[in-house]
Design an enzyme around this catalytic site. Sequence first.
Site, mmCIF file in Angstrom:
data_model
loop_
_atom_site.group_PDB
_atom_site.id
_atom_site.type_symbol
_atom_site.label_atom_id
_atom_site.label_comp_id
_atom_site.label_asym_id
_atom_site.label_seq_id
_atom_site.Cartn_x
_atom_site.Cartn_y
_atom_site.Cartn_z
ATOM 1 N N CYS A 75 0.853 -1.188 0.000
ATOM 2 C CA CYS A 75 0.000 0.000 0.000
ATOM 3 C C CYS A 75 0.890 1.239 0.000
ATOM 4 O O CYS A 75 1.698 1.413 0.916
ATOM 5 C CB CYS A 75 -0.869 -0.025 1.261
ATOM 6 S SG CYS A 75 -1.838 1.471 1.512
ATOM 7 N N CYS A 189 -0.911 3.544 -6.508
ATOM 8 C CA CYS A 189 -1.836 2.944 -5.545
ATOM 9 C C CYS A 189 -2.045 1.523 -6.032
ATOM 10 O O CYS A 189 -2.303 1.300 -7.231
ATOM 11 C CB CYS A 189 -3.164 3.697 -5.518
ATOM 12 S SG CYS A 189 -4.459 2.847 -4.595
HETATM 13 N N1 DGL Z 1 -4.018 0.413 -1.921
HETATM 14 C C1 DGL Z 1 -3.681 1.623 -1.301
HETATM 15 C C2 DGL Z 1 -2.435 2.285 -1.913
HETATM 16 O O1 DGL Z 1 -1.639 1.619 -2.520
HETATM 17 C C3 DGL Z 1 -4.641 2.628 -0.822
HETATM 18 C C4 DGL Z 1 -6.079 2.721 -1.081
HETATM 19 C C5 DGL Z 1 -6.773 3.411 0.078
HETATM 20 O O2 DGL Z 1 -6.971 2.735 1.093
HETATM 21 O O3 DGL Z 1 -7.098 4.613 -0.022
HETATM 22 O O4 DGL Z 1 -2.224 3.449 -1.771
#
Ligand code: DGL
Length: 262
Positions: A75, A189
């Site tokens: 993330c 993301c």
């Molecule tokens: N998957 C996450 C990232 O790579 C974030 C998405 C979220 O929870 O806003 O930033």
Amino acid sequence: MSVPPTILLFDSGLGGLTVLREIVGARPDAHYVYVADDAFFPYGHHSEEQIIARVVPLVGELIKTNTPDLVVIACNTASTLVMSHLRSAYKVPFVGTVPAIKPACASSKTKRVSVLGTKGTVKREYTRKLIHDFALGCEVTLVGSAELASLAESALSGNAVSDADISAELAPCFVEHGGARTDTIVLACTHYPLLLDRLIKLAPWPVDWIDPAPAIARRASDLLGPPGNESDEAGAEMIFTSRRQHTLSQALMPFFGGRVPA
Ligand code: DGL
């Protein structure tokens, strides 16, 4: 190192599956624990203090319960904040996921690169520093999306997501300035590669999409060391912090390399 090694992947939701898919491909010998912190999703809407206060102790509990050999924070919104905190608090090796600005700027021919991430990721000091250090003369446009991660989750769950909703989040990435157009977009993301087919289709002109997952998989595999001779089916588990049961097994299996997560 345990045999088979256990890799714990952590994300706010289902985006980390795009990283899992690459790591499973590189290391079919490992046992996987995928944790979606859906009780706190989306991370992009929380403050930096809230994310640090949430993620650091939660990852500590997960390490205690699952004794992983390696933890991947899949993330960007969390990794751009918590990696140093995690590394100083816990002994296990960590791999983070941060915007792939360096390779994107190195490969852009028009020197126009956009970084598409959550509102949190594009605001981070960490991201600004990557641009400062690695822009290599590129004009970098930061695009913070409020909705794309939720749209990706919705699409993965089988709901209809309209082209108009995706296009509205994507449009600011396409910049034409000084006679040159954006030719490279960083998927900053982990949720966004879930929508890659739609992004390609809705792009006003063709661009290169930079997904860091293959590089993360190589790094994770290097840290684990060479694979042993164990079977390819070391199994997988999926944990939602909301404690909901996962009903997506069919849709999730490909990300787990065909295993059915327990
Ligand atoms: N998957 C996450 C990232 O790579 C974030 C998405 C979220 O929870 O806003 O930033």
